[in-house]
Design an enzyme around this catalytic site. Structure first.
Site: not given
Length: 358
Positions: A64, A218-219, A221, A230
């Site tokens: 990370y 949260l998938g 975001g 869009a």
């Protein structure tokens, strides 16, 4: 009276006696090396906000932000180290040109742990995960190397992430039969957008004694409601963590027409509940009894404070049903087959069996 849904009302991790908070702080966002994370000062504010409320379960990995995440976490932990449960991972390569720098094998594991200990400024890791299955290393090699690290005291507990259910269950059976350190945690992607893990991974974890630690609740975001149709012009995105967050959401398969449709239902439930979409999405994962602690990957203090509010969310039966209908996936064979009335009829006849007591 203690709030049963507060950070300091701890849960047992899998079959272990280790006590962890019901929400885990994800430190993948610590460091700006990948272009979208939190700088040192903001990462410190996020860390303090979580720990000061009683949070003790923090997740990172060797790779990370190219090691910055572990270095910052080690710095922040300081004299609070003993009260924290630090989880890190090995597998991902730190030196792409070195064939043994990454992977699941013993050399990769041992050297990664030594480097993580140095970056984290500690002499032991509370929970070490295998990060992702490489498909090349014998399971006995992985398990014995993990057991050696536990026996040495450099690692206290072991877990596994992003690995097929049949392989995890096989490994747990071998560990039990040989008296090696068992796997106590399973880290997997789980959200209203990614529910296919309900087919085998989550039931396997319940049966084999692994606490489920969902990443990306949260998938990527998408469930926050920040994307619109869009944004779909990005295509499949760039499969690179150093890309933009939108690129990552597309590459992870979350930023799709289906993902946006689910996000609309989450937004509707949030509006009628006086909550944010993020809080609703995280709270939904906590409804699954197999889940120990979803990982919060906040990039700002405002985001972590919002995410922690998920512990106060109470979804109605109707709201839960709407969320699950919008996000439902087929369990596939043999699960759907075994649930058919005709199959249950020929298996059980008229016999009625009470649900098994936990």
């Amino acid at each position: 009276m203690t709030n049963a849904h507060s950070l300091d009302t701890y849960r047992l991790l899998g079959r272990s006696g280790l006590r962890v908070s019901p929400l885990s702080l994800g430190a993948m966002t610590f460091g700006a090396d990948w272009g979208w994370g939190a700088d040192r000062e903001e990462a410190r504010r996020i860390f303090d906000a979580y720990v000061d409320r009683g949070g003790n379960f923090i997740d990172t990995a060797n790779k990370y932000t190219e090691g910055t995440s572990e270095r910052l976490l080690g710095e922040f932990a300081g004299d609070k180290r003993e009260r924290l449960v630090l989880a890190t991972k090995y597998t991902l390569t730190m030196r792409p040109g070195d064939p043994n720098s990454g992977g699941n094998h013993r050399k990769s594991m041992v050297r990664s742990v030594e480097a993580s200990l140095e970056r984290l400024r500690t002499d032991y890791i509370d929970l070490l995960y295998l990060h992702a299955w490489d498909g090349t290393t014998p399971v006995e090699e992985v398990l014995r190397a993990m057991d050696d690290l536990v026996r040495s005291g450099k690692v206290l507990y072991v877990g596994i992430s992003d690995t097929p259910a049949w392989q995890v269950s096989r490994m747990q059976a071998i560990a039990d039969l040989r008296g090696w350190a068992p796997l106590v945690a399973l880290q997997i992607e789980y959200s209203l957008i990614e529910r296919t893990v309900e087919r085998d991974l989550i039931p396997m974890a319940q049966e084999m004694g692994l606490g489920v630690i969902p990443w990306s609740p949260l998938g990527s975001g998408v469930l926050t409601g920040k994307y619109t149709r869009a944004d779909l012009d990005i295509g499949d995105g760039a499969a690179n963590p150093a890309g933009t967050r939108k690129n990552l959401a597309a590459a992870n398969g979350a930023l799709t027409e289906r993902g946006l449709e689910i996000a609309e239902v989450v937004k509707a439930v949030a509006a009628e509940s006086g909550r944010t979409p993020s809080q609703i999405a995280i709270a939904w994962t906590l409804l699954n009894p197999a889940v120990t602690a979803p990982i919060l990957g906040a990039r700002t203090l405002k985001q972590i404070e919002d995410n922690l509010g998920a512990l106060d969310v109470r979804l109605t039966d109707d709201q839960r049903a709407r969320l699950e209908k919008a996000s439902a996936v087929s369990l596939g064979f043999p699960h759907d087959f075994l649930a058919r009335p005709i199959v249950r009829g020929v298996v059980f006849g008229d016999v009625k069996i009470a649900a098994r007591r936990s």
